[in-house]
Design an enzyme around this catalytic site. Structure first.
Site, PDB file in Angstrom:
ATOM      1  N   VAL A  57     -40.575  18.249  51.909  1.00  0.00           N
ATOM      2  CA  VAL A  57     -41.390  18.105  50.819  1.00  0.00           C
ATOM      3  C   VAL A  57     -41.329  19.469  49.936  1.00  0.00           C
ATOM      4  O   VAL A  57     -41.685  20.253  50.111  1.00  0.00           O
ATOM      5  CB  VAL A  57     -42.785  17.943  51.202  1.00  0.00           C
ATOM      6  CG1 VAL A  57     -43.581  17.516  50.013  1.00  0.00           C
ATOM      7  CG2 VAL A  57     -43.028  16.724  52.221  1.00  0.00           C
ATOM      8  N   PRO A  58     -40.186  19.183  48.791  1.00  0.00           N
ATOM      9  CA  PRO A  58     -39.794  20.576  48.296  1.00  0.00           C
ATOM     10  C   PRO A  58     -40.817  20.992  47.096  1.00  0.00           C
ATOM     11  O   PRO A  58     -40.477  21.242  45.870  1.00  0.00           O
ATOM     12  CB  PRO A  58     -38.600  19.824  47.496  1.00  0.00           C
ATOM     13  CG  PRO A  58     -38.851  18.462  47.075  1.00  0.00           C
ATOM     14  CD  PRO A  58     -40.071  17.876  48.237  1.00  0.00           C
ATOM     15  N   CYS A  59     -41.638  21.717  47.955  1.00  0.00           N
ATOM     16  CA  CYS A  59     -42.659  22.583  46.881  1.00  0.00           C
ATOM     17  C   CYS A  59     -41.740  23.862  46.441  1.00  0.00           C
ATOM     18  O   CYS A  59     -42.209  24.403  45.218  1.00  0.00           O
ATOM     19  CB  CYS A  59     -43.847  23.165  47.793  1.00  0.00           C
ATOM     20  SG  CYS A  59     -43.464  23.870  49.286  1.00  0.00           S
ATOM     21  N   HIS A  60     -40.599  24.160  46.902  1.00  0.00           N
ATOM     22  CA  HIS A  60     -39.925  25.200  46.281  1.00  0.00           C
ATOM     23  C   HIS A  60     -39.331  24.935  44.956  1.00  0.00           C
ATOM     24  O   HIS A  60     -39.133  25.757  44.079  1.00  0.00           O
ATOM     25  CB  HIS A  60     -39.020  25.772  47.102  1.00  0.00           C
ATOM     26  CG  HIS A  60     -37.676  24.610  47.570  1.00  0.00           C
ATOM     27  ND1 HIS A  60     -37.903  23.804  48.345  1.00  0.00           N
ATOM     28  CD2 HIS A  60     -36.553  24.337  46.887  1.00  0.00           C
ATOM     29  CE1 HIS A  60     -36.918  22.850  48.616  1.00  0.00           C
ATOM     30  NE2 HIS A  60     -36.021  23.176  47.588  1.00  0.00           N
ATOM     31  N   ARG A  61     -39.338  23.507  44.632  1.00  0.00           N
ATOM     32  CA  ARG A  61     -38.943  23.219  43.169  1.00  0.00           C
ATOM     33  C   ARG A  61     -39.917  23.399  42.246  1.00  0.00           C
ATOM     34  O   ARG A  61     -39.767  22.801  40.913  1.00  0.00           O
ATOM     35  CB  ARG A  61     -38.323  21.706  43.295  1.00  0.00           C
ATOM     36  CG  ARG A  61     -37.128  21.543  44.305  1.00  0.00           C
ATOM     37  CD  ARG A  61     -36.650  20.148  44.361  1.00  0.00           C
ATOM     38  NE  ARG A  61     -35.604  20.241  45.426  1.00  0.00           N
ATOM     39  CZ  ARG A  61     -35.401  18.954  45.916  1.00  0.00           C
ATOM     40  NH1 ARG A  61     -36.105  17.960  45.750  1.00  0.00           N
ATOM     41  NH2 ARG A  61     -34.370  19.184  46.928  1.00  0.00           N
TER      42      ARG A  61
END
Length: 162
Positions: free
Chosen positions: A127-131
């Site tokens: 779940v790409p919260c780094h984006r």
């Protein structure tokens, strides 16, 4: 009664702890991650439910996978789950601001709440919260640390390969 299990797998970002509830991935935590639950909540160590998750993570880190197709059990408030579902719509190699996510959720004034939910994402990388970046494109908080966030974004943009 929910049965939890966990395993630890290596990655270019250090060890990743994967947690499953009733066989469904519900956590992916990095070492020294903010909001990481206590180890004793992860259940017994058992690699059994994690084969597909580890295969997809390895393919992602090899640059061969751009979208995860795992069943996830996102445990949080209804608002947090909406934010995390929205994160999954941010394409590989792209970023969104907290305000853009709030707008997409139909709550344009909720960028702070989006940031708080983003920070509590229990399934990092997948779940790409780094984006998610600041309104001006700056790197802002990341539970796994800003260095990891920069490295993940550089990796996805093709600026860095492992």
């Amino acid at each position: 009664m929910t049965v939890k299990q966990h395993t630890v797998t290596d990655s270019p970002y250090g060890p990743l702890t994967l947690v499953a509830a009733d066989g469904v991935l519900c956590g992916l935590y990095m070492t020294e991650q903010r909001h990481r639950p206590p180890e004793e909540t992860f259940g017994e160590r058992d690699d059994t439910p994690f084969g597909e998750a580890i295969d997809q993570l390895e393919a992602y880190f090899a640059g061969e996978l751009k979208e995860f197709t795992l069943e996830l059990r996102l445990e949080g408030t209804p608002f947090q789950r909406r934010v995390w579902q929205q994160l999954c719509l941010v394409p590989y190699g792209e970023t969104r601001s907290y305000g853009e996510l709030a707008e997409a959720l139909g709550s344009p004034s909720a960028s702070r709440a989006v940031g708080l939910a983003n920070g509590k994402n229990p399934i990092g990388i997948i779940v790409p919260c780094h984006r998610v970046v600041g309104a001006n494109g700056s790197l802002t908080g990341y539970g796994g640390g800003l260095d990891r966030k920069k490295r993940l974004l550089d990796f996805e943009s093709g600026a860095a390969l492992f």
